[in-house]
Write an enzyme that holds these catalytic residues in place. Structure first.
Site, PDB file in Angstrom:
ATOM      1  CD  GLU A 109      -0.380  -5.366   6.672  1.00 32.24           C
ATOM      2  OE1 GLU A 109      -0.262  -6.310   4.608  1.00 32.24           O
ATOM      3  OE2 GLU A 109      -0.832  -4.392   6.328  1.00 32.24           O
ATOM      4  CG  HIS A 133      -3.506  -3.715   3.592  1.00 30.53           C
ATOM      5  ND1 HIS A 133      -1.706  -3.418   4.570  1.00 30.53           N
ATOM      6  CD2 HIS A 133      -3.835  -2.657   2.876  1.00 30.53           C
ATOM      7  CE1 HIS A 133      -1.849  -1.574   4.217  1.00 30.53           C
ATOM      8  NE2 HIS A 133      -2.819  -1.609   3.334  1.00 30.53           N
ATOM      9  CB  CYS A 149      -1.069   0.467   1.283  1.00 31.93           C
ATOM     10  SG  CYS A 149      -2.837   1.500   0.789  1.00 31.93           S
TER      11      CYS A 149
END
Lengths: 88, 231
Positions: B196, B194, B85
């Site tokens: 994560e 994302h 991002c």
């Protein structure tokens, strides 16, 4: 204190959602005069000294390497503004 | 294996990225934007967030920070670098990846569980996938529209450097539904979604199996681990 103005605009072929939103607001307010709006940036760089070629060259470099990203933007203007105009 | 996660002023997902690294089986190392020290890490993650409040351009000021001098140099020597991002935005601003990211086509911030297709499994960050795999990774951005000139797009497509592509819905107007790309060597990868946030069941995106059960993101971090073990 001299000030050099740098103007940066999103590339003409790219969609400018901010400008589009403002154009939409204009239409809603009843304006039929303007067909489009584009929004860019104006940087004012002030310094002590004289506006000369060396300073302008440095500003040109800063404008191209930091103030704008050539992939998405164009530097459309670099000019020194009169000292008088700076007295606000 | 030690994976560095750089924290910039305004980074939001640095801790999440560190946690993802730990879940993948590597040791996370916190790196600081103002340092010139990569602490000998084996890979680097530039996390998401709003570095410098997105002032000037997203990622532009962070891309010119002290640590990025080292990141650019290490990336040139083949160190795996992942930009997520805002980190992807930094990679384009640092010229480690071509093109740029502009405000979403429809002007609004988008937050959704996004289906992606992995197009290239030969990069440092996708070796744990097969090309064609479909994954669900949360996406949250306001300026995620990927753009580049026609020649660059043609080159990226021709060289298989489009690594992730939006499937079903293009959330931000990216050219060719591009969600992530790689550099020529395949060690530098940037993507808007994302990974994560998709590493632990109960806290990931919804899948057809169960709510919040998605853990596809873990495979991105594992890929770096596998690459390190293989080398």
């Amino acid at each position: 204190m001299p000030t050099i103005v740098v103007e940066v605009m999103p590339k003409a072929e790219l969609l400018d959602p901010q400008g589009k939103a403002v154009a939409g607001a204009l239409t809603r307010l009843g304006s039929t005069t303007f067909s489009s709006v584009r929004i860019g940036k104006r940087f004012e760089l002030s310094f002590d000294g004289e506006v000369d070629d060396a300073v302008l060259s440095e500003v040109r470099d800063i404008a191209e390497t930091l103030l704008s990203n050539a992939v998405i933007e164009d530097v459309v203007g670099i000019h020194a503004v009169a000292v008088d105009a700076e007295t606000r | 294996m030690r994976i560095g996660v750089v924290t910039f002023p305004g980074s939001l997902d640095d801790r999440d990225a560190q946690r993802a690294v730990r879940f993948a089986g590597a040791e996370p190392v916190a790196l600081w934007h103002g340092d010139h020290d990569l602490q000998g890490v084996d890979a680097i993650v530039l996390p998401g967030g709003f570095s410098y409040g997105d002032y000037l351009r997203c990622g532009a000021i962070a891309a010119r920070s002290a640590i990025m001098t080292e990141v650019i140099s290490a990336a040139g020597q083949g160190l795996p670098v992942l930009g997520i991002c805002n980190g992807f935005q930094m990679l384009t601003e640092a010229h480690l990846l071509p093109g740029g990211l502009i405000r979403n086509e429809k002007g609004s911030f988008v937050c959704r569980d996004q289906t992606l297709r992995v197009e290239n499994s030969a990069t440092a960050w996708t070796s744990d996938f097969e090309a064609g795999d479909e994954v669900v990774i949360p996406l949250k951005n306001g300026e995620g529209g990927y753009i580049a000139d026609a020649a660059t797009i043609e080159r990226l497509e021709g060289e298989g450097r489009v690594v992730f592509r939006y499937l079903g819905y293009n959330p931000n107007g990216s050219i060719n539904d591009i969600a992530g790309i790689a550099n020529e060597r395949g060690n530098v990868v940037g993507l808007m979604p994302h990974p994560e946030h998709a590493i632990e069941a109960g806290f990931g995106p919804d899948t057809v199996d169960a709510m919040r059960s998605g853990v596809d993101g873990l495979r991105i971090f594992r890929s770096a681990l596998e690459g390190a073990l293989a080398s």
